[in-house]
Motif scaffolding. Structure first.
Motif, PDB file in Angstrom:
ATOM      1  N   GLY A 108       0.837  -1.187   0.000  1.00 29.34           N
ATOM      2  CA  GLY A 108       0.000   0.000   0.000  1.00 29.34           C
ATOM      3  C   GLY A 108       0.873   1.238   0.000  1.00 29.34           C
ATOM      4  N   TYR A 109       0.374   2.316  -0.586  1.00 34.61           N
ATOM      5  CA  TYR A 109       1.179   3.529  -0.688  1.00 34.61           C
ATOM      6  C   TYR A 109       0.278   4.751  -0.526  1.00 34.61           C
ATOM      7  N   ASP A 110       0.897   5.859  -0.149  1.00 37.53           N
ATOM      8  CA  ASP A 110       0.200   7.141  -0.048  1.00 37.53           C
ATOM      9  C   ASP A 110       0.522   7.983  -1.270  1.00 37.53           C
ATOM     10  N   TYR A 111      -0.498   8.605  -1.842  1.00 38.28           N
ATOM     11  CA  TYR A 111      -0.287   9.477  -2.988  1.00 38.28           C
ATOM     12  C   TYR A 111       0.538  10.697  -2.578  1.00 38.28           C
ATOM     13  N   SER A 112       1.048  11.381  -3.550  1.00 36.97           N
ATOM     14  CA  SER A 112       1.754  12.638  -3.286  1.00 36.97           C
ATOM     15  C   SER A 112       0.822  13.603  -2.560  1.00 36.97           C
ATOM     16  N   GLY A 113       1.309  14.164  -1.432  1.00 34.85           N
ATOM     17  CA  GLY A 113       0.485  15.062  -0.638  1.00 34.85           C
ATOM     18  C   GLY A 113      -0.344  14.372   0.419  1.00 34.85           C
ATOM     19  N   TYR A 114      -0.322  13.042   0.478  1.00 33.56           N
ATOM     20  CA  TYR A 114      -1.049  12.266   1.488  1.00 33.56           C
ATOM     21  C   TYR A 114      -0.063  11.732   2.523  1.00 33.56           C
ATOM     22  N   GLY A 115      -0.491  11.710   3.775  1.00 29.71           N
ATOM     23  CA  GLY A 115       0.350  11.172   4.830  1.00 29.71           C
ATOM     24  C   GLY A 115       1.693  11.877   4.890  1.00 29.71           C
ATOM     25  N   ALA A 116       2.769  11.082   4.916  1.00 31.44           N
ATOM     26  CA  ALA A 116       4.120  11.643   4.949  1.00 31.44           C
ATOM     27  C   ALA A 116       4.728  11.774   3.565  1.00 31.44           C
ATOM     28  N   SER A 117       3.947  11.584   2.511  1.00 31.93           N
ATOM     29  CA  SER A 117       4.457  11.742   1.150  1.00 31.93           C
ATOM     30  C   SER A 117       4.545  13.224   0.798  1.00 31.93           C
ATOM     31  N   THR A 118       5.555  13.575   0.035  1.00 29.61           N
ATOM     32  CA  THR A 118       5.748  14.976  -0.350  1.00 29.61           C
ATOM     33  C   THR A 118       4.937  15.305  -1.602  1.00 29.61           C
ATOM     34  N   GLY A 119       4.888  16.587  -1.957  1.00 33.70           N
ATOM     35  CA  GLY A 119       4.199  17.021  -3.156  1.00 33.70           C
ATOM     36  C   GLY A 119       2.735  17.347  -2.907  1.00 33.70           C
ATOM     37  N   LYS A 120       2.003  17.546  -3.989  1.00 40.57           N
ATOM     38  CA  LYS A 120       0.585  17.862  -3.927  1.00 40.57           C
ATOM     39  C   LYS A 120      -0.203  16.806  -4.688  1.00 40.57           C
ATOM     40  N   PRO A 121      -1.397  16.478  -4.208  1.00 44.86           N
ATOM     41  CA  PRO A 121      -2.188  15.458  -4.911  1.00 44.86           C
ATOM     42  C   PRO A 121      -2.724  15.978  -6.239  1.00 44.86           C
ATOM     43  N   SER A 122      -2.573  15.188  -7.265  1.00 49.32           N
ATOM     44  CA  SER A 122      -3.109  15.502  -8.585  1.00 49.32           C
ATOM     45  C   SER A 122      -3.205  14.205  -9.371  1.00 49.32           C
ATOM     46  N   GLU A 123      -3.923  14.259 -10.475  1.00 50.51           N
ATOM     47  CA  GLU A 123      -4.088  13.060 -11.299  1.00 50.51           C
ATOM     48  C   GLU A 123      -2.751  12.576 -11.845  1.00 50.51           C
ATOM     49  N   SER A 124      -1.971  13.472 -12.403  1.00 52.56           N
ATOM     50  CA  SER A 124      -0.685  13.082 -12.982  1.00 52.56           C
ATOM     51  C   SER A 124       0.282  12.575 -11.916  1.00 52.56           C
ATOM     52  N   ASN A 125       0.219  13.130 -10.712  1.00 46.48           N
ATOM     53  CA  ASN A 125       1.089  12.660  -9.639  1.00 46.48           C
ATOM     54  C   ASN A 125       0.723  11.249  -9.209  1.00 46.48           C
TER      55      ASN A 125
END
Length: 382
Positions: A108-125
Motif C-alpha cells: 500500500g502507498y500514499d499518494y503525493s500530498g497524502y500522509g508523509a508523502s511529499t508534493g501535492k495530490p493531482s491526477e498526474s502525480n
C-alpha cells in the motif's frame, strides 16, 4: 480553460487527512519506522516484523511512503490504491486483515500530498506514484506482473486502471467502488471531455486480465451505475459483487466482501495460461474452424466452394457453371461463345421471330432481333 477545470475537479477528488495520522522516522538500525502524529511513541506498526516501510522517489520529483506487508504463504501480491480521504495510518489494520485472510503480500502507498508523502495530490502525480511503486516491487522484491493483482478503491481506481492498461500479463484487477470518470461523479454527464480526470471509461477496455468489481447498491458518493458500467465494459469481467445496502466506505464490514475476495484470489492463484485462453475464447464466442476434409474442392484445387449458377435459357449445350476464383463465373453459350444476357432473356418475346431470348450480348431490345431477321428474309428472297 481545460486546465482550470482539471484543477477544480482535483479539488473535489482529493481530501487528504489533515494532519496526517502518522509520521516517518529513521530508527537506530537505519530502517524507517512509523510513529503516530499525535505523540512520539511508536505505534503498533513498529512492532510488525513483516512490515517494510519504504520511501520511494517518483519521476515527478516527489517522495512517497509505502507499506509492504509480507506473507510467507503468499503466491500473489496485491498493490492497493486507497480512496481519497484516507492515508496509510488509517489503513494499516485493513492491510493486515487482507494479508492474513487472502494469503497475499500487500503493498500500500500514499499518494503525493497524502500522509508523509511529499508534493501535492493531482491526477498526474498519482499516475507517477503507482508507476514508481510497481517499479519498486519489480526491482526490490522481484514481483512480476504475472503474480500481481491491482486493487483500486474509489479514486484509487484511476491509477489502478492507468497501470493495468499498460501491463498485458497482469494476473487480475479489483475495482472497489470504482468511478467511470471524475466529472461523471459530479455532473452525471454522458460524454467525455478533454479536461475530465480519471477517464476509466476509456481505459477499462484496454485491461486484458480478469476484472472483479465490488460496489454497494446504496453508495451515495459514487453511484452503483459506475461499478456496473465498468463491469459491462471489461474485456474479461469476473463475477461481480453487488453488496445490497452497502455504502461507499463500509463494504469491508460485510461478510460477503472478504468471502468473495478469497474466492477471486483462489481462482487467480490456480489460473494457468491454458485456462485463461479458454475463457477468452468463450467470452469472444469465436466460431469453430470448418473441417477442410468435408468441403468440396475443384479438380484444379483453386477453391473449395462451387456456386450453382443458372444455365443459358436458349442453348442447352452451355457448360456447367465454373469456379468463381479461376474464371468468369457467367456461363458461355456454345453457339455464339458470348455471355448470355439475363436482362434480354427476361423481356417479352420478339413479335417478329417469336424467340423468348437472344444470346447476342448487344440485343437487349427487340430491334436487334427485327434487324437480324430482316437481313435473313432479304437473303432468302434474293
Amino acid at each position: 480553460m481545460g486546465c482550470m477545470f482539471s484543477q477544480l475537479a482535483a479539488k473535489f477528488a482529493f481530501f487528504p487527512p489533515s494532519p496526517p495520522t502518522y509520521q516517518i522516522k529513521k530508527g537506530d538500525n537505519g530502517k524507517l519506522t512509523v510513529v503516530s502524529s499525535s505523540s512520539s511513541t511508536p505505534t503498533p506498526v513498529a512492532d510488525d516484523t513483516s512490515l517494510d516501510v519504504l520511501l520511494i522517489d517518483t519521476k515527478r520529483g516527489n517522495k512517497i511512503v509505502a507499506f509492504y506487508l509480507k506473507n510467507p504463504c503468499a503466491r500473489l501480491t496485491v498493490l492497493y490504491s486507497h480512496g481519497n480521504a484516507a492515508d496509510l495510518g488509517q489503513l494499516y489494520d485493513l492491510f493486515v486483515q487482507l494479508k492474513v485472510n487472502l494469503r497475499v503480500n500487500l503493498m500500500g502507498y500514499d499518494y503525493s500530498g497524502y500522509g508523509a508523502s511529499t508534493g501535492k495530490p493531482s491526477e498526474s502525480n498519482t499516475y507517477a506514484d503507482i508507476e514508481a511503486v510497481y517499479q519498486c516491487l519489480q526491482t526490490q522484491y522481484g514481483i512480476s506482473q504475472e503474480d500481481l493483482i491491482l486493487y483500486g478503491q474509489s479514486v484509487g481506481s484511476g491509477p489502478t486502471l492507468h497501470l493495468a492498461a499498460k501491463l498485458p500479463r497482469l494476473r487480475g484487477v479489483v475495482l472497489h467502488s470504482g468511478i467511470l470518470s471524475g466529472l461523471r461523479v459530479l455532473c452525471h454527464v454522458k460524454f467525455t471531455f478533454c479536461f475530465d480526470i480519471y477517464q476509466n471509461i476509456n481505459k477499462i477496455r484496454k485491461v486484458k486480465c480478469p476484472v472483479l468489481v465490488i460496489h454497494g447498491t446504496e453508495d451515495e458518493v459514487v453511484n452503483w451505475l459506475h461499478g456496473n458500467g465498468l463491469w459491462k465494459m471489461a474485456r474479461e469481467p469476473y463475477e461481480p459483487l453487488w453488496i445490497k445496502g452497502g455504502g461507499h466506505c463500509n463494504l469491508e464490514l460485510y461478510p460477503d466482501y472478504i468471502r468473495h475476495l478469497c474466492k477471486f484470489i483462489y481462482e487467480m492463484e490456480n489460473m494457468t495460461t491454458e485456462i485463461r485462453l479458454k475463457r477468452i475464447r468463450q467470452s469472444l464466442r469465436l466460431p469453430t474452424r470448418p473441417n477442410t476434409t468435408t468441403s468440396s474442392v475443384t479438380s484444379n484445387g483453386c477453391c473449395k466452394i462451387q456456386l450453382c449458377q443458372p444455365k443459358c435459357p436458349r442453348c442447352p449445350k452451355c457448360p456447367k457453371p465454373r469456379c468463381t476464383n479461376c474464371c468468369c463465373w457467367w456461363p458461355k453459350c456454345s453457339c455464339c461463345w458470348r455471355p448470355s444476357c439475363l436482362n434480354c432473356c427476361r423481356k417479352p418475346k420478339c413479335p417478329k421471330c417469336l424467340l423468348g431470348s437472344c444470346c447476342c450480348i448487344k440485343c437487349s431490345q427487340w430491334r436487334c432481333c427485327v434487324d437480324s431477321h430482316n437481313e435473313l428474309n432479304g437473303k432468302q428472297e434474293g
